[in-house]
Design an enzyme around this catalytic site. Structure first.
Site, short mmCIF file in Angstrom:
data_model
loop_
_atom_site.label_atom_id
_atom_site.label_comp_id
_atom_site.label_asym_id
_atom_site.label_seq_id
_atom_site.Cartn_x
_atom_site.Cartn_y
_atom_site.Cartn_z
N GLU A 160 1.00 -4.73 11.51
CA GLU A 160 1.29 -3.24 10.68
C GLU A 160 2.23 -2.56 12.19
O GLU A 160 1.79 -2.58 13.31
CB GLU A 160 -0.71 -3.26 10.96
CG GLU A 160 -2.10 -3.54 11.03
CD GLU A 160 -1.78 -2.82 8.95
OE1 GLU A 160 -1.21 -1.37 8.87
OE2 GLU A 160 -2.44 -3.11 8.70
N GLU A 191 1.92 4.30 2.85
CA GLU A 191 2.49 3.61 4.35
C GLU A 191 3.59 3.84 4.00
O GLU A 191 4.77 2.62 3.96
CB GLU A 191 1.90 2.29 3.78
CG GLU A 191 0.44 1.49 4.38
CD GLU A 191 -0.26 0.51 4.15
OE1 GLU A 191 0.41 -0.58 4.47
OE2 GLU A 191 -1.27 0.13 4.19
N ARG A 235 -3.61 4.25 -1.92
CA ARG A 235 -3.17 3.50 -1.56
C ARG A 235 -3.18 2.44 -2.58
O ARG A 235 -2.37 1.33 -2.54
CB ARG A 235 -4.09 3.01 -1.13
CG ARG A 235 -4.40 1.62 0.36
CD ARG A 235 -5.91 1.24 0.73
NE ARG A 235 -6.23 0.37 0.85
CZ ARG A 235 -6.24 -0.59 1.87
NH1 ARG A 235 -5.26 0.09 2.84
NH2 ARG A 235 -6.87 -1.73 2.01
N HIS A 280 1.09 -1.18 0.42
CA HIS A 280 0.10 0.15 0.36
C HIS A 280 0.66 1.38 0.05
O HIS A 280 1.72 1.66 0.75
CB HIS A 280 -0.86 -0.04 1.09
CG HIS A 280 -2.01 -1.10 1.22
ND1 HIS A 280 -2.30 -1.62 2.26
CD2 HIS A 280 -2.36 -1.81 -0.17
CE1 HIS A 280 -3.50 -2.15 2.06
NE2 HIS A 280 -3.48 -2.82 0.23
N HIS A 330 2.37 -3.89 7.15
CA HIS A 330 1.74 -1.90 5.86
C HIS A 330 1.79 -1.43 7.46
O HIS A 330 2.82 -1.57 8.45
CB HIS A 330 0.12 -2.76 6.33
CG HIS A 330 -0.38 -3.51 5.11
ND1 HIS A 330 -0.68 -3.54 4.40
CD2 HIS A 330 0.31 -5.35 5.18
CE1 HIS A 330 -1.03 -4.68 3.24
NE2 HIS A 330 -0.31 -5.31 3.72
#
Lengths: 291, 419
Positions: free
Chosen positions: B380, B182, B237, B179, B306
């Site tokens: 994440e 990020e 994204r 993405h 991510h």
């Protein structure tokens, strides 16, 4: 973007149709008043609530976020903004309309933590989620994180600082792409976040929650009268859909007084509405205000 | 304002080879409509070669104008004679330009080696691709650069291979930047690459890993999206593929994998940020990895990185049913998070995707797990919403350092639990 002016003394239900019959209007106002008021005898205890032992995992966090946005908005204090630290406990009830009532206890931190100091506040809240309808009703109390006098002084200091700021119309993108916020503009970010809290409170449901991703532009910054009059656009990041939602917010702030906010957010365009511009421009009015 | 100056004037300087020595920028304050008209008259005097940055509009709106050196006297006399107030905003445009050029080159990392590369700042696609070449050149025995495909817009997709020999050893796969917005993930990927070359032969535990396994690192998994975040939209994204029948662009590459494709947890709306695409693996960025994994046949751990939320996740995202290896994955996740937190106290939660973050179908690690890659994890990284995608560059290295400790835990476990 045009903001329709709807000066009203109290929050109204989402129906903007001005031709609603008076009786229905009064009924709606009464219900709205009951739901938004602090918990007491007016609570919908009789609406068939049954405890839900298997509520969805994220429900407590959703409730905490909604409650905190509401708390920040109501406090109207850019120097005392809080963020969620940890959900500690909670219970949920569900009714036949699939609405949720959530009781919870959680800890908070200061949005602008001081170097090395950890301020942990504790809050208890009751949150009503009306099955994906906006504006969860909130009742929240928190332990004091900052002495009232200190908070007032800090707000007033910020107010005086902001009063003498000029040339803010050039402001574009805070933070910048590299996450940098010029220290001189930090108070603007905080004030923008305060206004966004109102918007994020209203828009949070049991499934949707938001973060303020960026202050994208300043449309107007007026300090010639007593209050600070701030007209700006932000990008709100909705987490479960991962969408970036541009919102146009107009707030009026004076230290110690309740914050006044009007806003208009763009909605995601449907495949049929996609037309011309690649980033999407279909707008469904979601006008709500507390001016 | 400085940004605008750079853009317009530099462009002029570069293209037209102009110089602005002695030019001044004046801010004119007009008190009434009559004065507005007077400034408009000034605008019409072509021989003055005035460059209005903010033109005359109405009383109360400031007027900004760049005045070439030969015209300065004339303009000031004109304004003063009519009682029009002005201030000198920029005394000498050229000196300001020179200063800014210096600053720009100072922060732009035309690094000549990976030792002078600035890991504490965000980089462009070109800079990261240069970095990869430098790293491979500096460590030819350890590092090689593979191209696994071309993006929708034709950019090469590169994977760094770290290997100390053998023939198709069991491997660890790490990807960052699927993405594009990020940014802390691509930046961390760059740091991991360097770290690998530093720690091999120095850190015993890591040396043992690389002596027995290979590491594949795809730093910019979505190059088109990444380029777009630099050029037009920092918050982009998805990929940048065109979807026929829609004017909306891009597919969410983490909803495009063949695992629960099309189920709840992704969108069928091309304008949505979680649009799944017309069919699984429609995105070349995804298909390239799928082909690589299938051809390799010996990948034992797959980690897709991510941001933001501070979570360590294992399958599944598309269904509530637990993976057969749930207990083991949960244990590994727990240890990895403990290692991560030990460095700076950063709090992470862990669990399956669907119970910890949200239902998501067509996700990367659901597919890799179903392929038999047991140790499939998604990270994440920082933060939890304060800055979100716009994480300050000062947090890049701390984020990479703590994440590395979690990665080491997973890699060690993979090494010690062959299957």
């Amino acid at each position: 973007m045009q903001l329709r002016r709807q000066p009203l003394p109290a929050p109204r239900p989402g129906d903007p149709d001005p031709a609603a019959p008076l009786l229905v209007l009064l009924l709606l106002l009464a219900l709205q008043g009951a739901a938004a008021a602090p918990a007491g005898p007016g609570e919908p205890e009789d609406s068939g609530w049954r405890q839900d032992a298997e509520f969805p995992r994220g429900l407590l966090s959703q409730a905490a976020r909604a409650a905190l946005h509401f708390f920040n908005f109501r406090a109207s204090s850019p120097s005392a903004l809080r963020v969620l630290a940890e959900v500690q406990e909670g219970r949920a009830w569900i009714n036949q309309k699939k609405e949720y009532k959530v009781d919870l206890v959680f800890t908070t931190e200061l949005y602008n933590p001081e170097e090395g100091k950890e301020h942990l506040g504790k809050c208890s809240a009751r949150v009503f989620f009306r099955n994906e309808k906006p504006r969860p009703a909130i009742n929240i109390t928190c332990t004091r994180l900052i002495e009232k006098k200190t908070r007032q002084e800090e707000d007033y200091r910020l107010y005086k600082y902001m009063k003498q700021l000029k040339n803010l119309l050039d402001v574009v993108s805070i933070p910048d792409s590299h996450g940098h916020i010029d220290p001189s503009l930090r108070p603007i970010w905080d004030l923008a976040f305060l206004g966004s809290s109102y918007v994020m409170w209203e828009k949070t449901t049991q499934f949707l929650h938001y973060y303020m991703a960026q202050l994208s532009s300043v449309k107007q910054w007026k300090t010639n009268e007593d209050a600070i009059d701030f007209d700006y656009t932000v990008l709100l990041h909705e987490f479960s859909t991962q969408e970036m939602i541009p919102c146009h917010i107009h707030l009026v702030w004076y230290p110690g007084k309740p914050l006044k906010v009007k806003y208009h957010c763009q909605e995601l365009q449907t495949p049929e509405e996609a037309s011309g511009t690649e980033e999407g421009s279909a707008v469904a009015p979601t006008e709500l205000s507390n001016f | 304002m400085q940004g605008l100056l750079i853009l317009s004037v530099l462009l002029g300087a570069v293209l037209g080879k102009e110089d602005f020595v002695g030019h001044q920028v004046l801010r004119i304050s007009v008190a009434d409509e009559a004065q507005v008209q007077m400034v408009k008259e000034l605008e019409d005097l072509e021989h003055l070669q005035l460059d209005f940055w903010r033109g005359p509009a109405q009383p109360g709106s400031p007027i900004d104008v760049r005045v070439p050196f030969p015209s300065i006297q004339a303009v000031k006399v004109f304004l003063e004679a009519r009682g029009i107030r002005y201030a000198v905003m920029i005394e000498d445009v050229q000196s300001l330009l020179d200063e800014e050029q210096e600053q720009m080159f100072a922060s732009q990392s035309w690094a000549r080696s990976t030792n002078t590369f600035n890991y504490a700042t965000y980089h462009t696609l070109e800079e990261i691709y240069d970095f990869m070449d430098m790293l491979a050149a500096e460590h030819p025995q350890l590092v090689s650069k593979l191209q696994i495909g071309r993006s929708y817009e034709g950019r090469p997709i590169y994977v760094l291979k770290f290997s100390t020999g053998g023939n198709n050893r069991p491997a660890i796969w790490i990807d960052t930047g699927i993405h594009s917005r990020e940014w802390v993930t691509q930046a961390s990927g760059v740091w991991f690459a360097k770290k690998i070359t530093q720690d091999y032969g120095q850190d015993p535990a890591f040396t043992a890993i690389l002596d027995n396994m290979d590491i594949f690192l795809e730093i910019v998994t979505n190059p088109d999206g990444f380029a777009f975040t630099h050029s037009k939209n920092r918050m982009w994204r998805k990929t940048r593929s065109l979807t026929s029948g829609s004017t909306c662009i891009g597919v969410d590459p983490n909803r495009n994998w063949d695992a629960g494709f099309g189920k709840a947890g992704s969108s069928s709306n091309p304008c949505s940020d979680t649009y799944r695409g017309k069919f699984a693996n429609s995105e070349v960025e995804v298909k390239s990895i799928v082909d690589f994994v299938k051809d390799h046949r010996n990948i034992k751990a797959f980690i897709s990185i991510h941001s933001y939320s501070q979570l360590l996740l294992y399958p599944f995202g598309y269904k509530t049913e637990s993976p057969a290896d749930k207990d083991e994955l949960d244990q590994v996740a727990k240890s990895a998070v403990e290692a991560l937190t030990s460095l700076y106290g950063t709090k992470f939660k862990y669990g399956s995707i669907i119970t910890t973050i949200y239902q998501a179908s067509g996700g990367t690690i659901d597919w890799t797990y179903n392929q038999g890659i047991k140790y499939s994890f998604t990270f994440e990284l920082r933060d939890t919403g304060r800055y979100g995608f716009l994480l300050p560059a000062s947090q890049i290295i701390p984020t990479a350092q703590e994440t590395w400790l979690a990665l080491l835990t997973i890699m060690e476990h993979t090494l010690n639990h062959p299957y």
